[in-house]
Design a protein around this motif. Structure first.
Motif, PDB file in Angstrom:
ATOM      1  N   THR A 126      38.043  47.729  41.167  1.00 16.15           N
ATOM      2  CA  THR A 126      38.333  46.377  41.654  1.00 16.15           C
ATOM      3  C   THR A 126      38.216  45.353  40.527  1.00 16.15           C
ATOM      4  O   THR A 126      38.780  44.262  40.618  1.00 16.15           O
ATOM      5  CB  THR A 126      37.367  45.978  42.785  1.00 16.15           C
ATOM      6  OG1 THR A 126      36.021  45.995  42.298  1.00 16.15           O
ATOM      7  CG2 THR A 126      37.471  46.933  43.964  1.00 16.15           C
ATOM      8  N   CYS A 127      37.484  45.717  39.467  1.00 22.66           N
ATOM      9  CA  CYS A 127      37.304  44.802  38.340  1.00 22.66           C
ATOM     10  C   CYS A 127      36.880  45.631  37.134  1.00 22.66           C
ATOM     11  O   CYS A 127      35.980  46.466  37.240  1.00 22.66           O
ATOM     12  CB  CYS A 127      36.234  43.761  38.685  1.00 22.66           C
ATOM     13  SG  CYS A 127      35.855  42.602  37.358  1.00 22.66           S
ATOM     14  N   VAL A 136      34.001  41.263  44.926  1.00 22.05           N
ATOM     15  CA  VAL A 136      34.700  41.740  46.119  1.00 22.05           C
ATOM     16  C   VAL A 136      33.993  42.977  46.659  1.00 22.05           C
ATOM     17  O   VAL A 136      33.591  43.859  45.894  1.00 22.05           O
ATOM     18  CB  VAL A 136      36.170  42.081  45.787  1.00 22.05           C
ATOM     19  CG1 VAL A 136      36.863  42.708  46.985  1.00 22.05           C
ATOM     20  CG2 VAL A 136      36.911  40.839  45.343  1.00 22.05           C
ATOM     21  N   LYS A 278      43.618  43.664  43.554  1.00 21.50           N
ATOM     22  CA  LYS A 278      44.094  42.622  44.466  1.00 21.50           C
ATOM     23  C   LYS A 278      43.401  42.649  45.823  1.00 21.50           C
ATOM     24  O   LYS A 278      43.701  41.844  46.697  1.00 21.50           O
ATOM     25  CB  LYS A 278      45.606  42.744  44.652  1.00 21.50           C
ATOM     26  CG  LYS A 278      46.386  42.439  43.386  1.00 21.50           C
ATOM     27  CD  LYS A 278      47.885  42.441  43.626  1.00 21.50           C
ATOM     28  CE  LYS A 278      48.642  42.092  42.343  1.00 21.50           C
ATOM     29  NZ  LYS A 278      50.112  42.081  42.547  1.00 21.50           N
ATOM     30  N   ARG A 280      40.630  41.950  48.583  1.00 22.03           N
ATOM     31  CA  ARG A 280      39.813  40.751  48.743  1.00 22.03           C
ATOM     32  C   ARG A 280      38.698  40.887  49.774  1.00 22.03           C
ATOM     33  O   ARG A 280      38.027  39.916  50.100  1.00 22.03           O
ATOM     34  CB  ARG A 280      40.714  39.564  49.146  1.00 22.03           C
ATOM     35  CG  ARG A 280      41.663  39.104  48.022  1.00 22.03           C
ATOM     36  CD  ARG A 280      40.891  38.536  46.862  1.00 22.03           C
ATOM     37  NE  ARG A 280      41.728  38.177  45.737  1.00 22.03           N
ATOM     38  CZ  ARG A 280      41.967  38.948  44.692  1.00 22.03           C
ATOM     39  NH1 ARG A 280      41.422  40.163  44.636  1.00 22.03           N
ATOM     40  NH2 ARG A 280      42.733  38.555  43.703  1.00 22.03           N
ATOM     41  N   SER A 281      38.490  42.075  50.335  1.00 20.53           N
ATOM     42  CA  SER A 281      37.437  42.243  51.341  1.00 20.53           C
ATOM     43  C   SER A 281      36.976  43.693  51.372  1.00 20.53           C
ATOM     44  O   SER A 281      37.638  44.591  50.833  1.00 20.53           O
ATOM     45  CB  SER A 281      37.947  41.840  52.727  1.00 20.53           C
ATOM     46  OG  SER A 281      38.965  42.729  53.159  1.00 20.53           O
TER      47      SER A 281
END
Length: 302
Positions: A126-127, A136, A278, A280-281
């Motif tokens: 995610t990152c 996130v 991308k 977000r949850s």
């Protein structure tokens, strides 16, 4: 309009989803509200998502909704707005988890070697970056390090325990999710080791734990085979004497284990599963991960 061949694929996926939904899937996405029977059904939602991912290679929810609206509206006339479509899909994480289990248990190839398994994990990112902190899905995602890619990242790990198949990709017996910080061996011990019986497992060095696997071999008939780890404090003369044998053994184990990496590469090539930047949850990350696995196996099976 879509080609006739793809129309038949769409129908096959829809019929399969309907069968699984009626038998068991509905219990993982039941509603107890006034909107318990929406006009755009869960079966249609899952079919549109899986078809667009498997056969149109659209992986973002926005792209899937747009394609369905422009080319599949005659098949899904009650398609809701993008916001509703996205919200409904994010509620389906448990249902998609079950669907993946159903796919890998119901469509196991006949050539699977049930006495030989291969295990490894892949990062869901995610990152990326050593000094970055992900914001996130912090309930399930953490910071970890991927030795294969030589990178720090924030996200999850997807673990696969797969049956060996001669000359082709292994087929998953079990898929597990963990945070990026969790040790692969710990995940195997807590999630799967007690349920395995009478088999050889080929794995990377990180799964080495001689006392644990010796006990498992006595009680459950599990033989864990990994490349040889360096022994701390070993006499240099012994290391030199054993080097040729250890190198040959490690090469043989790695050769048998290598197809699990090909399986991960195949899933990533078909779905871009590793790129979750991308999302977000938390529910979105679960849908991204297990949904992509479902898309890959729908493509393979249908």
């Amino acid at each position: 309009m879509i080609p006739k061949e793809k129309e038949l694929k769409l129908i096959k996926i829809y019929m399969y989803i309907c069968d699984v939904y009626e038998s068991s899937l509905k219990f993982y996405c039941q509603r107890f509200s006034n909107n318990a029977n929406p006009t755009f059904t869960d079966q249609e939602l899952l079919t549109a998502y899986l078809f667009c991912g498997a056969y149109q290679r659209y992986f973002s929810i926005k792209e899937i909704h747009t394609f369905t609206k422009e080319y599949l509206l005659s098949w899904f006339p009650t398609l809701p707005s993008y916001q509703t479509f996205n919200y409904r899909l994010n509620l389906m994480s448990e249902a998609i988890n079950y669907l993946v289990k159903h796919l890998i248990t119901s469509f196991k190839p006949a050539d699977c070697d049930t006495m030989t398994s291969i295990i490894d994990s892949m990062p869901i990112i995610t990152c990326g970056g050593k000094n970055k902190t992900g914001k996130v899905a912090t309930e399930i995602a953490t910071k970890g390090y991927c030795y294969t890619k030589n990178m720090y990242y924030f996200g999850l790990k997807l673990h696969a325990l797969a049956f060996r198949r001669q000359g082709t990709l292994p087929f998953p017996e079990m898929l597990m999710l963990s945070s990026a910080a969790e040790n692969d061996l710990t995940v195997l011990k807590t999630e799967a080791a007690d349920s395995l019986m009478n088999r050889n497992i080929f794995a990377d060095k990180i799964y080495s734990d001689f006392p644990f696997w010796t006990e498992k071999q006595k009680n459950q008939g599990i033989c864990m085979l990994t490349p040889v780890k360096a022994i701390k404090g070993e006499e240099p003369i012994i290391t030199q004497r054993e080097k040729a044998y250890r190198d040959l053994y490690s090469t043989a184990v790695s050769k048998i284990r290598q197809p699990i990496e090909s399986l991960f590469n195949w899933i990533n090539e078909k779905t871009n599963i590793q790129r979750a930047m991308k999302v977000r949850s938390t529910s979105g990350l679960l849908i991204h991960t297990m949904g992509k696995v479902a898309i890959a196996f729908i493509y393979l099976i249908f």
